[in-house]
Design an enzyme around this catalytic site. Sequence first.
Site, PDB file in Angstrom:
ATOM      1  CD  GLU A   1     -11.553   5.762   5.088  1.00  0.00           C
ATOM      2  OE1 GLU A   1     -10.861   4.768   5.302  1.00  0.00           O
ATOM      3  OE2 GLU A   1     -11.234   6.670   4.292  1.00  0.00           O
ATOM      4  CE  LYS A  52      -1.903   4.429   6.887  1.00  0.00           C
ATOM      5  NZ  LYS A  52      -2.962   5.109   7.635  1.00  0.00           N
ATOM      6  NE  ARG A  94      -2.381   1.025   3.672  1.00  0.00           N
ATOM      7  CZ  ARG A  94      -3.042   0.725   4.794  1.00  0.00           C
ATOM      8  NH1 ARG A  94      -4.281   0.287   4.738  1.00  0.00           N
ATOM      9  NH2 ARG A  94      -2.462   0.865   5.975  1.00  0.00           N
TER      10      ARG A  94
HETATM   11  C1  LIG Z   1      -8.378   6.419   6.931  1.00  0.00           C
HETATM   12  C2  LIG Z   1      -8.060   5.025   7.344  1.00  0.00           C
HETATM   13  N1  LIG Z   1      -8.931   4.033   7.048  1.00  0.00           N
HETATM   14  C3  LIG Z   1      -8.691   2.761   7.423  1.00  0.00           C
HETATM   15  C4  LIG Z   1      -7.553   2.407   8.112  1.00  0.00           C
HETATM   16  C5  LIG Z   1      -7.288   0.977   8.502  1.00  0.00           C
HETATM   17  O1  LIG Z   1      -6.186   0.461   7.807  1.00  0.00           O
HETATM   18  P1  LIG Z   1      -5.258  -0.685   8.416  1.00  0.00           P
HETATM   19  O2  LIG Z   1      -6.167  -1.837   8.688  1.00  0.00           O
HETATM   20  O3  LIG Z   1      -4.301  -0.974   7.335  1.00  0.00           O
HETATM   21  O4  LIG Z   1      -4.663  -0.157   9.645  1.00  0.00           O
HETATM   22  C6  LIG Z   1      -6.616   3.401   8.429  1.00  0.00           C
HETATM   23  C7  LIG Z   1      -5.383   3.071   9.157  1.00  0.00           C
HETATM   24  O5  LIG Z   1      -4.339   3.146   8.671  1.00  0.00           O
HETATM   25  C8  LIG Z   1      -6.875   4.733   8.030  1.00  0.00           C
HETATM   26  O6  LIG Z   1      -6.005   5.711   8.322  1.00  0.00           O
END
Ligand SMILES: Cc1ncc(COP(=O)(O)O)c(C=O)c1O
Length: 329
Positions: free
Chosen positions: A214, A181, A84
């Site tokens: 989310e 991200k 990612r």
């Molecule tokens: C905006 C957002 N959504 C979802 C997630 C969940 O991602 P992960 O399961 O990779 O931590 C994160 C965390 O990094 C995030 O910052």
Amino acid sequence: MTATSTALRILSADEVLTALGELRTRQPVQYWAFYSSQLGGIVTDPSLMLIPFDDHMVHRGHGIFDTAGLVNGRIYDLDAHLDRFVRSAASSRLALPCSREEMRSIIIRTTAASGRRDGSIRYWLSSGPGSLELSPAAGSVPGFFVMVFAGLSYPERWYTEGMRVMTTTYPIKPPLYAVTKATNYLPNVLMQMEAKAAGLDNGVFIDPAGHVGESSNMNVAFVTSDGVLRHPKFEHVLAGCTSLRLLELAPALVRQGLIAGVEVCDVPVAQAQQAREMFLLGSSVRVAPVVEWDGRPIGDGRPGPVARALLQLLDDDMHRGDRLIDVPY
Ligand SMILES: Cc1ncc(COP(=O)(O)O)c(C=O)c1O
């Protein structure tokens, strides 16, 4: 803060180091090791974990990051997080400072240098220092940083009693920015602050079509009234590594008869509000049940069996699964 009546002096390098140390004394942190490509090595004194002010990540938010968990001396699911990271670099037009393999190795070696067996590992990529322009400075060298730290902690109550959330009044990020991200988390920060100010635990973004998005740094999923585990599509939210892994593991719960199926689809708010269960998912929160949304109970208003079972699946995978990397301490 320096009193306004005090003359503003030009500080020596020693005075700066002292002031940086005092800052950390006043506000202790649990940062254990920090690698900086700009420094060319690792520091373990938090007052030296620094990045130049003119780095493009600092003054324009042009940087990306990701976080993997450190569990009992092993790094969990690092390759999914690195995949990612590399995708986020491409959509942010950030050059990699070195190969993916080298970054992976630096992350593992920085973790070893921390000496710690549990915590979080966060790493960033910036386009580097060299100007205060809008575009990266001519000839700027990308910076890579790795921090091994205690990780985010959440109240035990979230797991035993469940979380209370609200639909945020802040607009969801447009899809390109939501799936990347990047270090620009302003909407996420504002959403969480808004929820806390209202006495709640977190917020939920809804997209313009009325589908669930989310949460602040977590994905959202449901067991809808037909017993199916439904997760919003990943076109308009971050592809959470926790969600993706749980979607692979959840068919075991279908076989146990706990859920009727697993589906990644648009989840309209109206359907979501009638869900039997709702949970927030992420590397730091793992699986936390939501028992109240916008003042209305979810299901019977108590943490449900699927949240518990998903947390168990994830914990097993984090401790005994096949996605663990041994840290060479
Ligand atoms: C905006 C957002 N959504 C979802 C997630 C969940 O991602 P992960 O399961 O990779 O931590 C994160 C965390 O990094 C995030 O910052």
